[in-house]
Design an enzyme around this catalytic site. Structure first.
Site, mmCIF file in Angstrom:
data_model
loop_
_atom_site.group_PDB
_atom_site.id
_atom_site.type_symbol
_atom_site.label_atom_id
_atom_site.label_comp_id
_atom_site.label_asym_id
_atom_site.label_seq_id
_atom_site.Cartn_x
_atom_site.Cartn_y
_atom_site.Cartn_z
ATOM 1 N N ASN A 9 0.869 -1.192 0.000
ATOM 2 C CA ASN A 9 0.000 0.000 0.000
ATOM 3 C C ASN A 9 0.902 1.236 0.000
ATOM 4 O OD1 ASN A 9 -1.818 2.036 0.509
ATOM 5 N ND2 ASN A 9 -2.237 1.406 2.637
ATOM 6 N N LYS A 11 0.057 4.257 -0.231
ATOM 7 C CA LYS A 11 -0.599 5.454 0.345
ATOM 8 C C LYS A 11 -0.394 6.647 -0.607
ATOM 9 C CE LYS A 11 0.282 3.419 4.800
ATOM 10 N NZ LYS A 11 0.217 3.556 6.236
ATOM 11 N N HIS A 98 -9.306 0.784 5.422
ATOM 12 C CA HIS A 98 -8.005 1.056 6.042
ATOM 13 C C HIS A 98 -8.209 2.005 7.222
ATOM 14 C CE1 HIS A 98 -3.915 2.440 6.649
ATOM 15 N NE2 HIS A 98 -3.524 1.368 5.985
ATOM 16 N N GLU A 100 -6.627 4.470 8.235
ATOM 17 C CA GLU A 100 -6.474 5.914 7.919
ATOM 18 C C GLU A 100 -7.760 6.472 7.314
ATOM 19 O OE1 GLU A 100 -2.860 5.532 5.646
ATOM 20 O OE2 GLU A 100 -1.773 5.004 7.469
ATOM 21 N N GLU A 170 -5.046 -5.342 10.787
ATOM 22 C CA GLU A 170 -4.064 -4.266 10.942
ATOM 23 C C GLU A 170 -4.317 -3.544 12.266
ATOM 24 O OE1 GLU A 170 -2.290 -3.071 6.912
ATOM 25 O OE2 GLU A 170 -3.941 -1.723 7.345
ATOM 26 N N GLY A 176 2.566 2.109 10.837
ATOM 27 C CA GLY A 176 3.487 3.230 10.680
ATOM 28 C C GLY A 176 4.198 3.642 11.958
ATOM 29 N N SER A 216 3.702 -2.219 10.458
ATOM 30 C CA SER A 216 5.161 -2.209 10.651
ATOM 31 C C SER A 216 5.809 -3.552 10.327
ATOM 32 C CB SER A 216 5.513 -1.749 12.074
ATOM 33 O OG SER A 216 5.064 -0.419 12.268
HETATM 34 C C1 PEP Z 1 -0.650 0.031 6.224
HETATM 35 O O1 PEP Z 1 -0.797 1.254 6.146
HETATM 36 O O2 PEP Z 1 -1.504 -0.739 5.753
HETATM 37 C C2 PEP Z 1 0.529 -0.466 6.904
HETATM 38 C C3 PEP Z 1 0.563 -1.694 7.280
HETATM 39 O O3 PEP Z 1 1.538 0.463 7.107
HETATM 40 P P1 PEP Z 1 3.013 0.170 7.727
HETATM 41 O O4 PEP Z 1 3.486 -1.114 7.090
HETATM 42 O O5 PEP Z 1 3.809 1.339 7.313
HETATM 43 O O6 PEP Z 1 2.831 0.033 9.185
#
Ligand code: PEP
Length: 255
Positions: A9, A11, A98, A100, A170, A176, A216
């Protein structure tokens, strides 16, 4: 048998030329890697979908996802992009729910259910994200939170429609932040999600649903996470922006 999947992803990152260069690097680095059995999904911004599709369409094991879709099919919604439009670019998947989108755009599970319905109607496969925030984990509400998200956004679907979905667990506190769920925490939640799917849709569908971990995930921790019985791959944010890291995560299955 459920699929092994690693989805990146991006973003709101990468210009079109930077994105296409990244795709070229990923393709080159996976051409002789042992990752043939892993479905590799790239989720760039809307503006890049058609061009990324053009690059990967003849390469086996690659697919493209959008990062969002609108909950209405068409009309006077300035600035929005529909599932039908996304599908018309050659895109096969769409990330829905997601954290966000939930946090910054106030998307509720009932709205997300409408997005899922329209995505499926337009032959897009949803990668549906669920997960608790830090406070909910600390206060031991994480199982209830995830159960409610599944129930309100997805459990209205018919068994044939549900069986098309990919789920991404997630935990919001891991996205992040550099803090990853332990393999014990990830396996515990993935197993719980599968058991809830089993209760609602039965063993065959639950056993065949791919459940990805996101938060992460990086080249250092992917192997341990992907070794968990109920973890079928990853949804990768930050580490999907560098070809070497993304490919190393993909290859974590094979190590
Ligand atoms: C995400 O935004 O779906 C995600 C897993 O981000 P990160 O890997 O940067 O934590």
């Amino acid at each position: 048998m459920r699929k092994k999947i690693v989805a990146g992803n991006w973003k709101m990152n990468k210009s079109l030329s930077q994105g296409l260069q990244l795709v070229d690097e990923i393709i080159a680095a996976t051409s002789d890697s042992p990752s043939n059995s892993v479905l590799k999904i790239i989720a760039p911004p809307f503006t890049h979908l058609a061009s990324v599709h053009e690059k990967i369409k003849t390469i086996s094991g690659f697919s493209v996802a959008a990062q969002n879709c609108h909950h209405m099919s068409n009309g006077a919604y300035t600035g929005e992009v529909s599932s039908e439009m996304i599908h018309s670019t050659g895109t096969s998947y769409v990330i829905i729910g997601h954290s966000e989108r939930r946090q910054y755009f106030g998307e509720s599970d009932s709205l997300l259910a409408q997005k899922v319905n329209l995505a499926l109607t337009n032959n897009l496969i949803p990668i549906f994200c669920i997960g608790e925030n830090g406070e909910e984990r600390k206060t031991n509400q994480h199982l209830e939170v995830v159960k409610k998200q599944l129930k309100e956004a997805l459990f209205h679907l018919s068994p044939p429609d549900f069986s098309k979905l990919i789920i991404a667990y997630e935990p919001v506190w891991a996205i992040g932040t550099g803090v990853t769920a332990t393999s014990h925490q990830a396996q515990g939640m993935h197993n719980y999600i599968r058991s809830e799917i089993n209760k609602k849709y039965g063993k065959e569908i639950s056993e065949n649903t791919s459940i990805l971990y996101g938060g992460s995930c990086n080249p250092q921790n992917a192997q341990e996470l992907f070794a968990c019985l109920d973890v079928d791959g990853g949804l990768i944010g930050g580490a999907s922006l560098k070809a070497a890291d993304f490919v190393s995560i993909i290859n974590s299955f094979a190590n």
